[in-house]
Design an enzyme around this catalytic site. Structure first.
Site, PDB file in Angstrom:
ATOM      1  N   ASP A  98     -92.881  32.884 -20.184  1.00  0.00           N
ATOM      2  CA  ASP A  98     -93.398  31.307 -20.586  1.00  0.00           C
ATOM      3  C   ASP A  98     -92.284  30.442 -20.827  1.00  0.00           C
ATOM      4  O   ASP A  98     -91.361  30.400 -19.936  1.00  0.00           O
ATOM      5  CB  ASP A  98     -92.521  32.471 -22.180  1.00  0.00           C
ATOM      6  CG  ASP A  98     -93.738  33.170 -22.071  1.00  0.00           C
ATOM      7  OD1 ASP A  98     -94.809  33.212 -21.893  1.00  0.00           O
ATOM      8  OD2 ASP A  98     -93.221  34.211 -23.421  1.00  0.00           O
TER       9      ASP A  98
HETATM   10  N1  URA Z   1     -91.613  38.400 -22.544  1.00  0.00           N
HETATM   11  C1  URA Z   1     -91.953  37.415 -23.404  1.00  0.00           C
HETATM   12  O1  URA Z   1     -92.534  37.534 -24.772  1.00  0.00           O
HETATM   13  N2  URA Z   1     -92.177  36.163 -22.658  1.00  0.00           N
HETATM   14  C2  URA Z   1     -91.474  36.408 -21.381  1.00  0.00           C
HETATM   15  O2  URA Z   1     -91.123  34.762 -21.090  1.00  0.00           O
HETATM   16  C3  URA Z   1     -91.367  37.106 -21.150  1.00  0.00           C
HETATM   17  C4  URA Z   1     -91.129  38.085 -21.833  1.00  0.00           C
END
Ligand code: URA
Length: 246
Positions: A98
């Site tokens: 993310d």
């Molecule tokens: N889990 C999440 O919530 N976000 C990420 O970027 C990776 C794993």
């Protein structure tokens, strides 16, 4: 697949295969989806050895605030801004992180390697350090360990360890969209900081945010569970093993 060998676009590769210009191990290929093993098969194009694109594998410490897609309509910084200039072949991220997540991101042009790391059937563990909005009770950690129900189904059992204060270490073998954030929400808290520290045996180590390095052939071999030997893992001329910073 033969169309991944650097023969041109997928459509071009298909038309050349249909025209009988591609041979694998002495036989004209008829099926454009024919799988080839670049380490063992001898591939000829117009009776000349095919120049197979060198495979490149890098480990990037993605900083928070960077997106993992190539283009962003909102013009936010992307991970490609960090590797531009160092690598002159197109690499794709192995799984997404993310915008607000930092940490270990593998980028490669080897789609089979990427699939081995991301296919949940291979159960490659991804480890995260998570700062939660609350100090979670032991019962919440147990729920996370056993699996929580998300809107796309229950999660697999996870390894969960309490670190300092509101920080946890969580190890999961799936890679669903925003999975760790949703797991923490399922136990009624919220993620404040999320960092990925490991994928399988690969560790972020001492790389600073924004730095990247090329994986060694041994790391490539050991990273993906069912990998066939990959001999030219770091052979791309643009790549050497020193950490880089943009
Ligand atoms: N889990 C999440 O919530 N976000 C990420 O970027 C990776 C794993």
């Amino acid at each position: 697949m033969i169309s991944k060998a650097g023969l041109g676009s997928r459509t071009q590769a298909r038309s050349w295969i249909h025209a009988g210009r591609v041979k694998v191990n002495g036989k004209v290929v008829e099926n454009p989806d024919h799988w080839i093993d670049f380490d063992r098969d001898r591939v000829l194009f117009d009776d000349k050895p095919l120049q197979v694109q060198a495979r490149v594998y890098i480990l990037l410490h993605k900083p928070a605030g960077y997106i993992t897609t190539f283009k962003d309509p909102e013009k936010r910084p992307t991970v490609y801004d960090l590797i531009r200039g160092g690598i002159n072949t197109f690499l794709s991220p192995v799984g997404r992180l993310d915008l607000d997540t930092s940490g270990l991101l593998i980028m490669t042009n080897d789609t089979q390697f990427a699939e081995r790391l991301t296919n949940p059937d291979h159960k490659v563990a991804k480890t995260y350090r998570v700062e939660c909005a609350d100090i979670l009770p032991e019962s919440a950690l147990d729920q996370l360990r056993q699996g929580v129900v998300l809107n796309d189904g229950p999660t697999r059992p996870a390894v969960v360890r309490r670190l300092e204060g509101a920080w946890l270490e969580i190890r999961i073998t799936e890679g669903r969209n925003r999975q760790v954030r949703r797991m923490i929400e399922a136990v009624r808290s919220k993620v404040i900081t999320l960092e990925r520290t490991r994928i399988g045996r690969l560790e972020i180590g001492t790389l600073q945010p924004g730095e990247w390095r090329v994986l060694t052939p041994e790391e490539v071999r050991e990273a993906a569970p069912t990998s066939s030997p990959i001999r030219n893992g770091t052979s791309h001329p643009a790549a050497d093993a020193r950490p880089r910073k943009k």
